[in-house]
Design a protein around this motif. Structure first.
Motif, short mmCIF file in Angstrom:
data_model
loop_
_atom_site.label_atom_id
_atom_site.label_comp_id
_atom_site.label_asym_id
_atom_site.label_seq_id
_atom_site.Cartn_x
_atom_site.Cartn_y
_atom_site.Cartn_z
N ILE A 63 -18.18 12.49 -9.76
CA ILE A 63 -17.70 13.84 -9.81
C ILE A 63 -16.30 13.85 -10.47
O ILE A 63 -15.43 13.40 -9.67
CB ILE A 63 -17.97 14.42 -8.77
N ALA A 64 -16.12 14.65 -11.63
CA ALA A 64 -14.80 14.66 -12.00
C ALA A 64 -13.83 15.76 -11.70
O ALA A 64 -14.65 16.77 -11.38
CB ALA A 64 -14.79 14.82 -13.80
N VAL A 65 -12.54 15.73 -11.45
CA VAL A 65 -11.67 16.71 -11.03
C VAL A 65 -11.46 17.47 -12.48
O VAL A 65 -10.94 16.82 -13.27
CB VAL A 65 -10.62 16.26 -10.29
N LEU A 108 -1.08 22.30 -6.12
CA LEU A 108 -0.61 22.29 -4.86
C LEU A 108 0.50 23.36 -4.82
O LEU A 108 1.50 23.41 -5.30
CB LEU A 108 0.30 20.80 -4.73
N GLY A 109 0.15 24.55 -4.05
CA GLY A 109 0.80 25.78 -4.27
C GLY A 109 1.88 25.75 -2.99
O GLY A 109 1.71 24.85 -2.35
N THR A 110 2.51 26.78 -3.02
CA THR A 110 3.83 27.16 -1.91
C THR A 110 3.04 27.29 -0.72
O THR A 110 3.17 26.69 0.40
CB THR A 110 4.41 28.13 -2.16
N ARG A 111 1.81 28.00 -0.41
CA ARG A 111 1.09 28.12 0.76
C ARG A 111 -0.38 27.35 0.80
O ARG A 111 -0.74 27.02 1.75
CB ARG A 111 1.07 29.72 0.87
N TRP A 112 -0.86 27.62 -0.50
CA TRP A 112 -2.13 27.15 -0.54
C TRP A 112 -2.49 26.05 -1.51
O TRP A 112 -1.70 26.08 -2.59
CB TRP A 112 -3.31 28.14 -0.64
N THR A 113 -3.44 25.24 -1.59
CA THR A 113 -3.74 24.23 -2.40
C THR A 113 -5.29 24.23 -2.73
O THR A 113 -6.36 24.68 -1.97
CB THR A 113 -3.58 22.86 -1.77
N TYR A 114 -5.45 24.10 -4.12
CA TYR A 114 -6.89 23.93 -4.53
C TYR A 114 -7.32 22.66 -5.35
O TYR A 114 -6.25 22.29 -6.15
CB TYR A 114 -7.40 25.32 -5.11
N VAL A 115 -8.60 22.23 -5.27
CA VAL A 115 -8.84 21.26 -6.20
C VAL A 115 -10.19 21.83 -6.74
O VAL A 115 -11.01 22.23 -6.05
CB VAL A 115 -9.18 19.88 -5.34
N ASP A 129 -11.61 10.77 -10.40
CA ASP A 129 -12.87 10.90 -9.58
C ASP A 129 -12.72 11.68 -8.33
O ASP A 129 -11.49 11.29 -7.58
CB ASP A 129 -13.34 9.51 -9.33
N LEU A 130 -13.48 12.41 -7.98
CA LEU A 130 -13.30 13.44 -6.84
C LEU A 130 -13.17 12.73 -5.27
O LEU A 130 -12.26 12.96 -4.66
CB LEU A 130 -14.31 14.53 -6.86
N ARG A 131 -14.13 11.72 -5.38
CA ARG A 131 -13.97 10.79 -4.25
C ARG A 131 -12.53 10.11 -4.21
O ARG A 131 -12.09 10.17 -2.89
CB ARG A 131 -15.12 9.90 -4.05
N ARG A 132 -11.97 9.70 -5.26
CA ARG A 132 -10.69 9.11 -5.26
C ARG A 132 -9.60 10.22 -4.56
O ARG A 132 -8.63 9.90 -3.75
CB ARG A 132 -10.27 8.42 -6.44
N VAL A 133 -9.73 11.37 -5.05
CA VAL A 133 -8.57 12.40 -4.65
C VAL A 133 -8.85 12.67 -3.15
O VAL A 133 -7.80 12.95 -2.53
CB VAL A 133 -8.73 13.60 -5.46
N ALA A 134 -10.44 12.72 -2.77
CA ALA A 134 -10.70 13.00 -1.40
C ALA A 134 -10.00 11.88 -0.43
O ALA A 134 -9.84 12.21 0.67
CB ALA A 134 -12.17 13.09 -1.16
N GLY A 135 -9.61 10.79 -1.12
CA GLY A 135 -9.09 9.63 -0.23
C GLY A 135 -7.79 10.06 0.02
O GLY A 135 -7.03 9.45 0.99
N LEU A 136 -7.09 10.93 -0.59
CA LEU A 136 -5.64 11.17 -0.17
C LEU A 136 -5.61 11.97 1.10
O LEU A 136 -4.40 12.12 1.61
CB LEU A 136 -5.10 12.11 -1.21
N ALA A 137 -6.76 12.52 1.69
CA ALA A 137 -6.69 13.07 3.09
C ALA A 137 -6.30 12.09 4.10
O ALA A 137 -5.57 12.50 5.15
CB ALA A 137 -8.14 13.27 3.51
N LYS A 138 -6.19 10.67 3.74
CA LYS A 138 -5.70 9.73 4.66
C LYS A 138 -4.23 9.50 4.49
O LYS A 138 -3.69 8.77 5.31
CB LYS A 138 -6.36 8.48 4.67
N SER A 139 -3.47 10.17 3.55
CA SER A 139 -2.05 10.04 3.06
C SER A 139 -1.25 10.56 4.36
O SER A 139 -1.58 11.85 4.86
CB SER A 139 -1.72 10.55 1.83
N ASN A 176 -13.16 19.75 0.58
CA ASN A 176 -13.78 21.00 0.65
C ASN A 176 -14.59 21.50 -0.56
O ASN A 176 -15.29 22.00 -0.97
CB ASN A 176 -13.01 22.16 0.98
N ALA A 177 -14.00 20.66 -1.85
CA ALA A 177 -14.65 21.11 -3.19
C ALA A 177 -16.17 20.56 -3.12
O ALA A 177 -16.93 20.92 -3.82
CB ALA A 177 -13.90 20.25 -4.27
N TRP A 178 -16.49 19.43 -2.36
CA TRP A 178 -17.63 18.99 -2.18
C TRP A 178 -18.49 19.63 -1.05
O TRP A 178 -19.46 19.95 -0.86
CB TRP A 178 -17.61 17.55 -2.00
N TYR A 179 -17.81 19.73 0.14
CA TYR A 179 -18.64 20.01 1.19
C TYR A 179 -18.58 21.61 1.63
O TYR A 179 -19.68 22.00 2.17
CB TYR A 179 -18.03 19.51 2.91
#
Length: 276
Positions: free
Chosen positions: A31-33, A38-45, A73-83, A97-100
């Motif tokens: 799944i492609a992004v 990465l906004g000041t208050r909110w972020t979207y993908v 790849d969306l899964r790769r970006v989702a992996g940043l949740a562990k950063s 959240n873009a997936w779930y």
């Protein structure tokens, strides 16, 4: 197994990376992004499957991401949740959240969506998690002795004091209501109800907080909540998150800091553990 105040059983899980790995692995490969911010208050993908949001959490390790994530790849970006860089982790949670956090994923789980609520002064507002749970708490504790712990200083959280004993755990204490968040080890095991901000998924405190709240009814709340039933296995009873209602309005609000984010760009959604 542990026993909650209402007699329900739940597994004693405080796994660290296990929760994150399961969420990340649940995102299909390929799944492609399309876009992200990465906004000041909110972020979207935004990806081919849809758009997800999270709170823009600051701090942690230095921001080291140099790649353009568009077409990644969306899964790769989702992996940043562990950063341990919380800005990078914000992007990772938005990618999850873009997936779930989409109607296609949560409607089959019995998802409910918010509607405007009329207030005594004639105005209307969207019902938040605290307002939705108030009747249930008052019914179960008519003497006002319910112990409610809220992780994160949400707007209007002070209203809980009208019907329960309130403790607000906050990393940056700015209100007389706030208690420093290390107190979670002391107050969370005694709670009857725990409302936990989805930001804890970003800063990695979520697994431990859910373990501490085993006795309580645990509600994950806020746009950063990943609307996956996997969280039920780690102690959550209700996921009070959101779905993107209008991607263009989300993009505008994140990039400019203007526009109606809640109620128009986002729509609050609810999924509860079976039997809860």
């Amino acid at each position: 197994m542990s026993e909650r105040a209402d007699g329900a059983k739940r597994p004693e899980k405080a796994a660290t990376w296990e929760l994150y790995d399961r969420l990340i692995e649940g995102v299909p490969a390929g799944i492609a992004v399309r876009d992200y911010c990465l906004g000041t208050r909110w972020t979207y993908v935004e990806a081919d499957c849809g758009m997800g949001v999270s709170f823009s959490c600051k701090g942690g390790a230095p921001y080291a991401l140099k790649d353009d994530l568009r077409k990644a790849d969306l899964r790769r970006v989702a992996g940043l949740a562990k950063s341990w860089c919380f800005e990078e982790a914000s992007l990772g949670v938005a990618a999850l959240n873009a997936w779930y956090s989409r109607p296609e994923m949560i409607d089959g789980l019995g998802a409910l969506y918010d509607d405007p609520v009329e207030l005594p002064d004639g105005t209307t507002r969207k019902l938040d998690a605290f307002g939705a749970w108030r009747p249930r708490i008052e019914e179960a504790h008519p003497d006002g002795d319910a112990r409610v712990v809220v992780v994160g200083h949400f707007p209007h959280v002070d209203r809980i004091e009208e019907y329960a004993q309130l403790t607000v755990l906050e990393r940056s204490c700015t209100s007389p209501l706030d208690t420093p968040d290390p107190a979670c080890e002391y107050v969370m095991p005694l709670a009857d109800y725990a409302f936990i901000t989805g930001v804890t998924i970003i800063n990695k405190t979520c697994p431990r907080l859910l373990q501490l709240a085993q006795r309580a009814t645990a509600v994950m709340t806020g746009p950063s909540v990943v609307m996956s039933p996997v969280l039920f296995e780690y102690g959550a009873d209700t996921l009070a998150g959101s779905v993107v209602e209008d991607p263009e309005k989300v993009s505008f609000a994140v990039k400019t800091g203007k526009g109606q984010f809640f109620g128009e760009a986002l729509r609050m959604s609810w999924v509860s553990r079976p039997g809860c």
